[in-house]
Design a protein around this motif. Structure first.
Motif, short mmCIF file in Angstrom:
data_model
loop_
_atom_site.label_atom_id
_atom_site.label_comp_id
_atom_site.label_asym_id
_atom_site.label_seq_id
_atom_site.Cartn_x
_atom_site.Cartn_y
_atom_site.Cartn_z
N HIS A 67 -79.75 -4.23 -23.42
CA HIS A 67 -80.51 -3.24 -24.16
C HIS A 67 -79.67 -2.02 -24.52
O HIS A 67 -79.97 -1.33 -25.51
N VAL A 68 -78.64 -1.73 -23.74
CA VAL A 68 -77.74 -0.62 -24.08
C VAL A 68 -77.11 -0.86 -25.44
O VAL A 68 -76.95 0.06 -26.25
N GLU A 69 -76.74 -2.11 -25.72
CA GLU A 69 -76.12 -2.45 -27.00
C GLU A 69 -77.05 -2.16 -28.18
O GLU A 69 -76.59 -1.91 -29.29
N ARG A 70 -78.35 -2.19 -27.92
CA ARG A 70 -79.34 -1.99 -28.98
C ARG A 70 -80.03 -0.63 -28.89
O ARG A 70 -80.94 -0.33 -29.66
N ALA A 71 -79.59 0.19 -27.94
CA ALA A 71 -80.27 1.44 -27.66
C ALA A 71 -80.19 2.44 -28.81
O ALA A 71 -81.14 3.17 -29.08
N GLU A 72 -79.05 2.50 -29.50
CA GLU A 72 -78.90 3.50 -30.55
C GLU A 72 -79.97 3.34 -31.61
O GLU A 72 -80.61 4.31 -32.03
N ASP A 73 -80.18 2.11 -32.06
CA ASP A 73 -81.20 1.86 -33.07
C ASP A 73 -82.59 2.18 -32.53
O ASP A 73 -83.39 2.85 -33.18
N SER A 74 -82.88 1.71 -31.31
CA SER A 74 -84.21 1.92 -30.72
C SER A 74 -84.52 3.40 -30.54
O SER A 74 -85.61 3.87 -30.88
N LEU A 75 -83.56 4.14 -29.99
CA LEU A 75 -83.80 5.56 -29.73
C LEU A 75 -83.88 6.36 -31.02
O LEU A 75 -84.66 7.32 -31.13
N ASN A 76 -83.08 6.01 -32.01
CA ASN A 76 -83.18 6.71 -33.29
C ASN A 76 -84.52 6.43 -33.96
O ASN A 76 -85.12 7.32 -34.58
N ARG A 77 -84.99 5.20 -33.83
CA ARG A 77 -86.31 4.88 -34.38
C ARG A 77 -87.40 5.68 -33.69
O ARG A 77 -88.28 6.25 -34.32
N GLU A 78 -87.33 5.71 -32.35
CA GLU A 78 -88.35 6.43 -31.61
C GLU A 78 -88.30 7.92 -31.92
O GLU A 78 -89.33 8.56 -32.15
N ALA A 79 -87.10 8.50 -31.94
CA ALA A 79 -86.96 9.92 -32.25
C ALA A 79 -87.51 10.22 -33.64
O ALA A 79 -88.20 11.23 -33.86
N GLY A 80 -87.20 9.35 -34.59
CA GLY A 80 -87.70 9.55 -35.94
C GLY A 80 -89.21 9.48 -36.01
O GLY A 80 -89.86 10.29 -36.69
#
Length: 320
Positions: A67-80
């Protein structure tokens, strides 16, 4: 700082990052692990204010290598999503800070406000909660973001479906053939993309459970743009596995009763329902483990597989 759970301890650089985003005079007085998440560690942070009171924040941290490998996309989506939902009628947490690439923390992290309430997964009172869930999802789909999130993703394919043992082979074969077809056309909506009872917080009066109110919707890491049917199908699958196939079939009706609009053609609605049900076949253990940890110990992998089989079979029976 008092740790109520060993797993709740915050790593040093993450702790420093969190503290930099507190108000002047505030400090972390305790942390508690929040259970039920699948992809990330969740912690409730009790913050002591400079006036002697307390408030709470929630820290989401991705630590598993996958999940760390995919975290940037997930967290940017959530923040947005949290940023755009601020001030709307959708009860989402408020964004405090995000470190999607672990530039400041040991692991990718997001800090947000804490919402009152708790997920309710028991069978008791489900008949009153289903309309609540439906109305809330209609409100989410009515939101018009200034900037659309990324297109939805459906990760399952006809070749990755895992047919449960003792399943209705004919029904599952027909279901798999159904999702080999191209996705139906749709009118795009703002999607939560993981809307289900575990991500909805409620205030349930002890003396009057039927008067429960939704206080929050959490976990916006998969926020997307796509068909309303997909969100409805996902919640339907979860209700079928938690409470029995009949409740999965009921949810789409409740959504329309609440003013939601689904695909006009029954075969198009069925496509999305079946696709989400089959997607769940690949992660039955992941889905059911948090439910057991939350007290639904009877929902073993076998029981959930049996309910999934019954639900998919019931969907396919609608074809006649």
């Amino acid at each position: 700082m008092t740790n109520h759970d060993e797993a709740a301890a915050i790593r040093p650089s993450t702790l420093a990052w969190v503290c930099r985003h507190l108000e002047i005079g505030e400090r972390i007085v305790s942390t508690d692990a929040l259970h039920g998440g699948i992809t990330a560690e969740m912690r409730r942070l009790t913050i002591g204010t400079r006036h002697g009171g307390t408030r709470a924040l929630v820290l989401r941290t991705f630590v598993d290598p996958f999940h760390v490998e995919r975290a940037e996309d997930s967290l940017n989506r959530e923040a947005g999503a949290l940023t755009q939902l601020a001030g709307t009628g959708v009860p989402a947490p408020g964004l405090v800070a995000v470190d999607p690439t672990a530039a400041h923390c040991e692991y990718p992290s997001l800090l947000m406000t804490h919402l009152a309430g708790r997920p309710v997964l028991s069978d008791e009172g489900v008949e009153a909660r289903v309309p609540l869930l439906a109305r809330q999802l209609v409100a989410i789909h009515a939101f018009q973001p200034a900037k659309r999130p990324r297109q939805y993703a459906t990760l399952t394919t006809a070749d990755t479906v895992v047919t449960p043992k003792s399943a209705d082979a004919a029904a599952w074969a027909a279901a798999i053939d159904l999702i080999r077809k191209p996705a139906p056309p749709y009118e795009g909506r703002f999607l939560h993309r993981d809307f289900q009872p575990g991500n909805v917080l409620l205030d349930v009066p002890s003396l009057s459970p039927a008067d429960a109110l939704i206080t929050g919707v959490v976990d916006w890491a998969a926020a997307s743009w796509g068909p309303a049917d997909l969100d409805v199908a996902h919640c339907s699958t979860n209700l079928a596995l938690l409470h029995g196939p009949a409740w999965g079939l009921r949810f789409s009706e409740a959504y329309e009763e609440a003013g939601g609009v689904l695909a006009a053609d029954a075969s198009e609605r069925l496509y999305w329902q079946v696709r989400d049900g089959l997607a769940c076949s690949e992660e039955v253990q992941q889905v059911s483990q948090p439910w057991r940890e939350a007290g639904r110990t009877e929902l073993t992998k076998r029981v959930v597989e049996e309910r999934l089989d019954a639900y998919v079979t019931a969907l396919m029976d609608t074809l006649g």
